[in-house]
Design a protein around this motif. Structure first.
Motif, PDB file in Angstrom:
ATOM      1  N   GLU A   1      -5.459   3.772   7.893  1.00  0.00           N
ATOM      2  CA  GLU A   1      -4.816   4.501   6.799  1.00  0.00           C
ATOM      3  C   GLU A   1      -3.304   4.421   6.964  1.00  0.00           C
ATOM      4  O   GLU A   1      -2.779   4.530   8.074  1.00  0.00           O
ATOM      5  CB  GLU A   1      -5.269   5.961   6.822  1.00  0.00           C
ATOM      6  CG  GLU A   1      -4.672   6.831   5.745  1.00  0.00           C
ATOM      7  CD  GLU A   1      -5.092   8.282   5.898  1.00  0.00           C
ATOM      8  OE1 GLU A   1      -5.960   8.731   5.137  1.00  0.00           O
ATOM      9  OE2 GLU A   1      -4.554   8.954   6.805  1.00  0.00           O
TER      10      GLU A   1
ATOM     11  N   TYR B   1       0.849  -1.193   0.000  1.00  0.00           N
ATOM     12  CA  TYR B   1       0.000   0.000   0.000  1.00  0.00           C
ATOM     13  C   TYR B   1       0.883   1.240   0.000  1.00  0.00           C
ATOM     14  O   TYR B   1       1.850   1.313   0.756  1.00  0.00           O
ATOM     15  CB  TYR B   1      -0.900   0.045   1.248  1.00  0.00           C
ATOM     16  CG  TYR B   1      -1.959  -1.021   1.301  1.00  0.00           C
ATOM     17  CD1 TYR B   1      -3.253  -0.773   0.842  1.00  0.00           C
ATOM     18  CD2 TYR B   1      -1.686  -2.272   1.832  1.00  0.00           C
ATOM     19  CE1 TYR B   1      -4.236  -1.747   0.910  1.00  0.00           C
ATOM     20  CE2 TYR B   1      -2.659  -3.257   1.906  1.00  0.00           C
ATOM     21  CZ  TYR B   1      -3.932  -2.985   1.439  1.00  0.00           C
ATOM     22  OH  TYR B   1      -4.908  -3.958   1.508  1.00  0.00           O
ATOM     23  N   GLU B   2       0.535   2.200  -0.822  1.00  0.00           N
ATOM     24  CA  GLU B   2       1.259   3.466  -0.837  1.00  0.00           C
ATOM     25  C   GLU B   2       0.832   4.340   0.348  1.00  0.00           C
ATOM     26  O   GLU B   2      -0.213   4.119   0.964  1.00  0.00           O
ATOM     27  CB  GLU B   2       0.998   4.219  -2.156  1.00  0.00           C
ATOM     28  CG  GLU B   2       1.578   3.536  -3.383  1.00  0.00           C
ATOM     29  CD  GLU B   2       3.095   3.436  -3.342  1.00  0.00           C
ATOM     30  OE1 GLU B   2       3.738   4.322  -2.724  1.00  0.00           O
ATOM     31  OE2 GLU B   2       3.640   2.485  -3.924  1.00  0.00           O
TER      32      GLU B   2
ATOM     33  N   SER C   1      -2.960   5.498   1.778  1.00  0.00           N
ATOM     34  CA  SER C   1      -3.980   4.563   1.289  1.00  0.00           C
ATOM     35  C   SER C   1      -4.928   4.162   2.414  1.00  0.00           C
ATOM     36  O   SER C   1      -4.517   3.985   3.567  1.00  0.00           O
ATOM     37  CB  SER C   1      -3.333   3.296   0.727  1.00  0.00           C
ATOM     38  OG  SER C   1      -2.490   3.595  -0.360  1.00  0.00           O
TER      39      SER C   1
END
Length: 221
Positions: free
Chosen positions: A96, A31-32, A35
């Motif tokens: 997140e 995941y960047e 995200s």
């Protein structure tokens, strides 16, 4: 993948059949930064384990205010992303990435099956829930009973110690999310700290000038 799975506390108490079943139902996903990993409306993800990176777990109020409950870092497992497996969870959380992350994910159906089948996995799940609940209660205590200048000072010191640097690369909006306040409130307090010579404000970062005085404020003195 097996080397990573072996870091889970219950791994040694699984049978060989159970281990193979988990391996077949596990993936590693990247995941960047920024995200959304898990949120209201998303399908139940499953048990997650952070291989690399960090995650912020938070809730949203009806007014849209975000309250950070706790943060997860490398080698931390999380069962909140498997909320469909845990009937006792009655509130919605969101997750997140704070930086790019690699996550190991045991899908929800496999985690449910192994939890029902193995008492050690079930104990792990409830012990981890208790630990996270303790973190949430600490956060609520800080919000309800600590003065904001103490909370903000303690946060700046913690970030400085975590990065081993007197320069903190965070926007005021990001800081507001971490200390559970509005950006305007954070901006006013940072300006006060700057006026007192404790910090120096620059665009996108903060330089700590007087960590000893800041630590006294963080301790409530």
């Amino acid at each position: 993948m097996t080397n990573i799975l072996s870091k889970l506390p219950f791994w040694g108490n699984l049978s060989e059949t159970q281990k193979k079943y988990i391996e077949q139902n596990t993936i590693i996903r990247h995941y960047e930064k920024g995200s959304s990993i898990f949120s209201r409306g998303n399908s139940c993800l499953g048990l997650t384990y952070i291989i690399k990176g960090s995650i912020r777990v938070y809730i949203n109020s009806e007014q849209g205010r975000e309250i950070t409950l706790f943060r997860l870092k490398e080698d931390d497992p999380c069962v909140l992303s498997a909320s469909c497996v845990i009937s006792q969870l009655s509130f919605e959380t969101q997750m997140e990435t704070e930086e790019s992350c690699d996550l190991l994910i045991i899908n929800s159906s496999a985690f449910r099956h192994i939890t029902e089948e193995n008492i050690y996995v079930r104990c792990f799940m409830y012990e981890l829930m208790t630990k996270r609940f303790s973190s949430v209660m600490w956060t609520m205590q800080q919000i309800l009973f600590s003065k904001f200048d103490s909370r903000l000072a303690a946060f700046l010191i913690n970030e400085s110690e975590k990065t081993n640097s007197m320069e903190i690369h965070m926007t005021q909006e990001d800081i507001a999310k971490q200390v559970n306040s509005a950006r305007e409130v954070v901006a006013r307090m940072l300006k006060r700290f700057a006026a007192d010579g404790l910090i120096k404000l620059r665009r996108g970062n903060i330089i700590i000038n007087d960590i000893h005085s800041l630590r006294k404020i963080g301790n409530g003195n």
